[in-house]
Write a protein that holds these residues in place. Sequence first.
Motif, PDB file in Angstrom:
ATOM      1  N   LEU A   9      38.909 -26.096-115.016  1.00 36.12           N
ATOM      2  CA  LEU A   9      37.911 -25.657-115.998  1.00 36.12           C
ATOM      3  C   LEU A   9      36.696 -25.030-115.319  1.00 36.12           C
ATOM      4  CD1 LEU A   9      38.084 -28.664-118.484  1.00 36.12           C
ATOM      5  CD2 LEU A   9      39.000 -26.350-118.834  1.00 36.12           C
ATOM      6  N   ARG A  10      36.252 -25.618-114.193  1.00 37.88           N
ATOM      7  CA  ARG A  10      35.126 -25.029-113.452  1.00 37.88           C
ATOM      8  C   ARG A  10      35.481 -23.629-112.946  1.00 37.88           C
ATOM      9  NH1 ARG A  10      34.315 -30.399-112.015  1.00 37.88           N
ATOM     10  NH2 ARG A  10      35.636 -30.272-110.187  1.00 37.88           N
ATOM     11  N   LYS A  11      36.707 -23.448-112.456  1.00 38.97           N
ATOM     12  CA  LYS A  11      37.138 -22.133-111.986  1.00 38.97           C
ATOM     13  C   LYS A  11      37.177 -21.140-113.142  1.00 38.97           C
ATOM     14  CE  LYS A  11      40.807 -19.551-109.666  1.00 38.97           C
ATOM     15  NZ  LYS A  11      40.435 -18.366-110.383  1.00 38.97           N
ATOM     16  N   LEU A  12      37.701 -21.571-114.284  1.00 41.24           N
ATOM     17  CA  LEU A  12      37.734 -20.691-115.446  1.00 41.24           C
ATOM     18  C   LEU A  12      36.321 -20.299-115.860  1.00 41.24           C
ATOM     19  CD1 LEU A  12      39.138 -19.211-117.750  1.00 41.24           C
ATOM     20  CD2 LEU A  12      39.140 -21.380-119.020  1.00 41.24           C
ATOM     21  N   GLU A  13      35.408 -21.264-115.901  1.00 41.94           N
ATOM     22  CA  GLU A  13      34.012 -20.961-116.259  1.00 41.94           C
ATOM     23  C   GLU A  13      33.438 -19.916-115.307  1.00 41.94           C
ATOM     24  OE1 GLU A  13      29.917 -21.369-117.763  1.00 41.94           O
ATOM     25  OE2 GLU A  13      31.929 -21.183-118.571  1.00 41.94           O
ATOM     26  N   LYS A  14      33.655 -20.085-114.014  1.00 46.59           N
ATOM     27  CA  LYS A  14      33.144 -19.113-113.032  1.00 46.59           C
ATOM     28  C   LYS A  14      33.753 -17.740-113.290  1.00 46.59           C
ATOM     29  CE  LYS A  14      32.921 -18.011-108.116  1.00 46.59           C
ATOM     30  NZ  LYS A  14      33.131 -16.612-108.404  1.00 46.59           N
ATOM     31  N   ASP A  15      35.063 -17.682-113.512  1.00 48.14           N
ATOM     32  CA  ASP A  15      35.733 -16.404-113.765  1.00 48.14           C
ATOM     33  C   ASP A  15      35.193 -15.741-115.026  1.00 48.14           C
ATOM     34  OD1 ASP A  15      37.281 -16.848-111.510  1.00 48.14           O
ATOM     35  OD2 ASP A  15      39.071 -17.451-112.635  1.00 48.14           O
ATOM     36  N   LEU A  16      34.938 -16.519-116.066  1.00 49.81           N
ATOM     37  CA  LEU A  16      34.419 -15.965-117.315  1.00 49.81           C
ATOM     38  C   LEU A  16      32.997 -15.434-117.137  1.00 49.81           C
ATOM     39  CD1 LEU A  16      35.762 -18.680-119.784  1.00 49.81           C
ATOM     40  CD2 LEU A  16      36.668 -16.363-119.450  1.00 49.81           C
ATOM     41  N   ASP A  25      31.413 -17.127-126.202  1.00 51.16           N
ATOM     42  CA  ASP A  25      32.795 -16.730-125.927  1.00 51.16           C
ATOM     43  C   ASP A  25      33.397 -17.587-124.817  1.00 51.16           C
ATOM     44  OD1 ASP A  25      32.655 -14.751-127.893  1.00 51.16           O
ATOM     45  OD2 ASP A  25      31.996 -13.225-126.451  1.00 51.16           O
ATOM     46  N   ARG A  26      32.572 -17.912-123.819  1.00 55.22           N
ATOM     47  CA  ARG A  26      33.056 -18.783-122.740  1.00 55.22           C
ATOM     48  C   ARG A  26      33.357 -20.172-123.275  1.00 55.22           C
ATOM     49  NH1 ARG A  26      28.298 -17.076-119.850  1.00 55.22           N
ATOM     50  NH2 ARG A  26      27.787 -19.280-119.521  1.00 55.22           N
ATOM     51  N   ALA A  27      32.483 -20.705-124.124  1.00 54.13           N
ATOM     52  CA  ALA A  27      32.720 -22.035-124.690  1.00 54.13           C
ATOM     53  C   ALA A  27      34.011 -22.046-125.503  1.00 54.13           C
ATOM     54  CB  ALA A  27      31.533 -22.460-125.557  1.00 54.13           C
ATOM     55  N   HIS A  28      34.250 -20.986-126.262  1.00 56.59           N
ATOM     56  CA  HIS A  28      35.475 -20.885-127.061  1.00 56.59           C
ATOM     57  C   HIS A  28      36.704 -20.925-126.150  1.00 56.59           C
ATOM     58  CE1 HIS A  28      36.971 -19.677-131.143  1.00 56.59           C
ATOM     59  NE2 HIS A  28      38.057 -19.506-130.420  1.00 56.59           N
ATOM     60  N   ALA A  29      36.669 -20.140-125.090  1.00 55.48           N
ATOM     61  CA  ALA A  29      37.786 -20.108-124.140  1.00 55.48           C
ATOM     62  C   ALA A  29      37.957 -21.457-123.445  1.00 55.48           C
ATOM     63  CB  ALA A  29      37.565 -19.000-123.111  1.00 55.48           C
ATOM     64  N   LEU A  30      36.851 -22.095-123.109  1.00 51.91           N
ATOM     65  CA  LEU A  30      36.920 -23.381-122.424  1.00 51.91           C
ATOM     66  C   LEU A  30      37.472 -24.481-123.326  1.00 51.91           C
ATOM     67  CD1 LEU A  30      33.591 -23.116-120.456  1.00 51.91           C
ATOM     68  CD2 LEU A  30      35.875 -23.318-119.441  1.00 51.91           C
ATOM     69  N   ALA A  47      32.729 -33.829-123.742  1.00 58.98           N
ATOM     70  CA  ALA A  47      32.333 -34.330-122.418  1.00 58.98           C
ATOM     71  C   ALA A  47      32.646 -33.302-121.331  1.00 58.98           C
ATOM     72  CB  ALA A  47      33.022 -35.655-122.117  1.00 58.98           C
ATOM     73  N   ALA A  48      33.798 -32.649-121.438  1.00 60.43           N
ATOM     74  CA  ALA A  48      34.172 -31.633-120.445  1.00 60.43           C
ATOM     75  C   ALA A  48      33.177 -30.478-120.475  1.00 60.43           C
ATOM     76  CB  ALA A  48      35.587 -31.126-120.710  1.00 60.43           C
ATOM     77  N   LEU A  49      32.814 -30.019-121.672  1.00 65.45           N
ATOM     78  CA  LEU A  49      31.861 -28.908-121.766  1.00 65.45           C
ATOM     79  C   LEU A  49      30.474 -29.318-121.276  1.00 65.45           C
ATOM     80  CD1 LEU A  49      34.219 -27.502-123.263  1.00 65.45           C
ATOM     81  CD2 LEU A  49      32.457 -26.369-124.603  1.00 65.45           C
ATOM     82  N   ILE A  50      30.073 -30.550-121.580  1.00 63.25           N
ATOM     83  CA  ILE A  50      28.787 -31.038-121.070  1.00 63.25           C
ATOM     84  C   ILE A  50      28.791 -31.020-119.545  1.00 63.25           C
ATOM     85  CG2 ILE A  50      27.336 -33.096-120.825  1.00 63.25           C
ATOM     86  CD1 ILE A  50      28.026 -33.738-123.776  1.00 63.25           C
ATOM     87  N   GLY A  53      27.877 -27.836-118.103  1.00 63.71           N
ATOM     88  CA  GLY A  53      26.525 -27.361-118.352  1.00 63.71           C
ATOM     89  C   GLY A  53      26.241 -26.915-119.775  1.00 63.71           C
ATOM     90  N   TYR A  54      27.163 -27.183-120.690  1.00 63.43           N
ATOM     91  CA  TYR A  54      26.960 -26.801-122.084  1.00 63.43           C
ATOM     92  C   TYR A  54      26.263 -27.930-122.832  1.00 63.43           C
ATOM     93  CZ  TYR A  54      29.897 -22.760-121.354  1.00 63.43           C
ATOM     94  OH  TYR A  54      30.390 -21.562-120.895  1.00 63.43           O
ATOM     95  N   ASN A  55      25.532 -27.579-123.869  1.00 68.01           N
ATOM     96  CA  ASN A  55      24.883 -28.541-124.732  1.00 68.01           C
ATOM     97  C   ASN A  55      25.942 -29.229-125.585  1.00 68.01           C
ATOM     98  OD1 ASN A  55      23.783 -29.072-127.612  1.00 68.01           O
ATOM     99  ND2 ASN A  55      21.939 -29.040-126.326  1.00 68.01           N
ATOM    100  N   GLY A  56      25.937 -30.563-125.607  1.00 69.50           N
ATOM    101  CA  GLY A  56      26.945 -31.318-126.333  1.00 69.50           C
ATOM    102  C   GLY A  56      26.936 -31.053-127.830  1.00 69.50           C
ATOM    103  N   LYS A  57      25.758 -30.916-128.414  1.00 67.48           N
ATOM    104  CA  LYS A  57      25.668 -30.646-129.846  1.00 67.48           C
ATOM    105  C   LYS A  57      26.275 -29.280-130.162  1.00 67.48           C
ATOM    106  CE  LYS A  57      22.498 -30.666-133.729  1.00 67.48           C
ATOM    107  NZ  LYS A  57      21.132 -30.933-134.173  1.00 67.48           N
ATOM    108  N   HIS A  58      25.952 -28.300-129.350  1.00 63.19           N
ATOM    109  CA  HIS A  58      26.493 -26.952-129.534  1.00 63.19           C
ATOM    110  C   HIS A  58      28.014 -26.957-129.375  1.00 63.19           C
ATOM    111  CE1 HIS A  58      27.421 -22.764-128.094  1.00 63.19           C
ATOM    112  NE2 HIS A  58      26.876 -22.530-129.263  1.00 63.19           N
ATOM    113  N   ALA A  59      28.513 -27.677-128.382  1.00 65.13           N
ATOM    114  CA  ALA A  59      29.963 -27.763-128.160  1.00 65.13           C
ATOM    115  C   ALA A  59      30.638 -28.402-129.369  1.00 65.13           C
ATOM    116  CB  ALA A  59      30.257 -28.572-126.897  1.00 65.13           C
ATOM    117  N   GLY A  60      30.033 -29.449-129.912  1.00 68.01           N
ATOM    118  CA  GLY A  60      30.589 -30.108-131.086  1.00 68.01           C
ATOM    119  C   GLY A  60      30.614 -29.200-132.302  1.00 68.01           C
TER     120      GLY A  60
END
Length: 94
Positions: A9-16, A25-30, A47-50, A53-60
Amino acid sequence: MIEQEMAALRKLEKDLVDDGLKRNDRAHALINACINEGIDSGPGIIAALISLGYNGKHAGIMLSTNIQREPVWPNWGRRDCGQYFAPEMLADVN
């Protein structure tokens, strides 16, 4: 979460990020990547998105607003047991 899954997931985030995708768009892909990696519970996905570095409320919010009864890629569905699932990607038939 298993470290191998988080490394993917970290590699995908970096690639995105390198590809210039916007954060939503990155959060959607993740989220789809989490489901694909077997992280398919709401708390696990958030938890994975948090941890990325993503905001948990936003991810939810993203997780719940993109649920479809019969999902079409790139959105996802949720079973009665709470498990999230993503539809198969369609192969390019050209």
